[in-house]
Design a protein around this motif. Sequence first.
Motif, PDB file in Angstrom:
ATOM      1  N   ILE A 195     -10.141   1.007  -5.253  1.00 14.44           N
ATOM      2  CA  ILE A 195      -8.761   1.414  -4.959  1.00 14.44           C
ATOM      3  C   ILE A 195      -8.680   1.895  -3.513  1.00 14.44           C
ATOM      4  O   ILE A 195      -7.775   1.510  -2.763  1.00 14.44           O
ATOM      5  N   SER A 196      -9.629   2.721  -3.102  1.00  9.17           N
ATOM      6  CA  SER A 196      -9.645   3.250  -1.743  1.00  9.17           C
ATOM      7  C   SER A 196      -9.687   2.123  -0.712  1.00  9.17           C
ATOM      8  O   SER A 196      -8.946   2.151   0.273  1.00  9.17           O
ATOM      9  N   MET A 198       1.759   6.581  -6.916  1.00  7.94           N
ATOM     10  CA  MET A 198       0.710   7.543  -7.265  1.00  7.94           C
ATOM     11  C   MET A 198       1.231   8.968  -7.089  1.00  7.94           C
ATOM     12  O   MET A 198       0.974   9.835  -7.931  1.00  7.94           O
ATOM     13  N   ALA A 206       1.056   4.076  -2.933  1.00  8.47           N
ATOM     14  CA  ALA A 206       0.891   5.500  -2.612  1.00  8.47           C
ATOM     15  C   ALA A 206       2.080   6.303  -3.142  1.00  8.47           C
ATOM     16  O   ALA A 206       1.904   7.396  -3.698  1.00  8.47           O
ATOM     17  N   ARG A 250       0.832  -1.204   0.000  1.00  5.71           N
ATOM     18  CA  ARG A 250       0.000   0.000   0.000  1.00  5.71           C
ATOM     19  C   ARG A 250       0.867   1.255   0.000  1.00  5.71           C
ATOM     20  O   ARG A 250       0.579   2.228  -0.694  1.00  5.71           O
ATOM     21  N   GLN A 293     -12.720   3.876  -8.225  1.00  5.55           N
ATOM     22  CA  GLN A 293     -12.021   4.615  -7.174  1.00  5.55           C
ATOM     23  C   GLN A 293     -12.310   4.017  -5.805  1.00  5.55           C
ATOM     24  O   GLN A 293     -11.414   3.913  -4.968  1.00  5.55           O
ATOM     25  N   GLN A 336      -6.314   0.394  -0.627  1.00  6.63           N
ATOM     26  CA  GLN A 336      -5.295   1.231  -0.013  1.00  6.63           C
ATOM     27  C   GLN A 336      -5.518   1.412   1.489  1.00  6.63           C
ATOM     28  O   GLN A 336      -4.566   1.615   2.240  1.00  6.63           O
ATOM     29  N   THR A 390      -4.390  10.174  -9.137  1.00  6.20           N
ATOM     30  CA  THR A 390      -5.376  10.058  -8.074  1.00  6.20           C
ATOM     31  C   THR A 390      -5.818   8.595  -8.011  1.00  6.20           C
ATOM     32  O   THR A 390      -5.467   7.789  -8.881  1.00  6.20           O
ATOM     33  N   GLN A 391      -6.607   8.257  -7.004  1.00  8.30           N
ATOM     34  CA  GLN A 391      -7.163   6.908  -6.942  1.00  8.30           C
ATOM     35  C   GLN A 391      -8.040   6.637  -8.163  1.00  8.30           C
ATOM     36  O   GLN A 391      -8.031   5.525  -8.693  1.00  8.30           O
ATOM     37  N   SER A 392      -8.749   7.632  -8.620  1.00  4.57           N
ATOM     38  CA  SER A 392      -9.591   7.464  -9.815  1.00  4.57           C
ATOM     39  C   SER A 392      -8.733   7.187 -11.042  1.00  4.57           C
ATOM     40  O   SER A 392      -9.066   6.323 -11.859  1.00  4.57           O
TER      41      SER A 392
END
Length: 96
Positions: free
Chosen positions: A33-34, A12, A9, A5, A30, A37, A18-20
Motif C-alpha cells: 500500500i505504501s 482512508m 488518502a 492516490r 502495508q 501511495q 491506516t495503510q495496514s
Amino acid sequence: MRDLRGTIAALMFATGETQSDLGRGIGLGQTQISRRQAGATPWTLADLDRLAAHYEMQVADLLAGSDHAVRRLPAHRRVDALGGTQSVISAQEESQ
C-alpha cells in the motif's frame, strides 16, 4: 494516478483506516500500500476492483476525484470524527 492516490488518502482519512487496515481489506501488505501511495508501484486494475469493493462504491467513483469518492462513501464506513480511528472494545476491556 496521483489523483487516485489522493482519493485513496482521502478515503482512508474519512474511514480512519491506516495503510495496514486498507491492505488487510484488499489483500495487500502495508508495504505494498505504501509503495502504491508513494507512486513507486502503480495501482493495477485488479487493485481498483478491490478498492471499489472495499469502499462499497463503483470504480468510476474512485476515478472521479476525492471529493466525489468521499461523498459516495456509505455513512456506516465513516468515522465520527474525521481523522479518527474505528475501534472495537472487547467485553473484557469494558469490565476493567
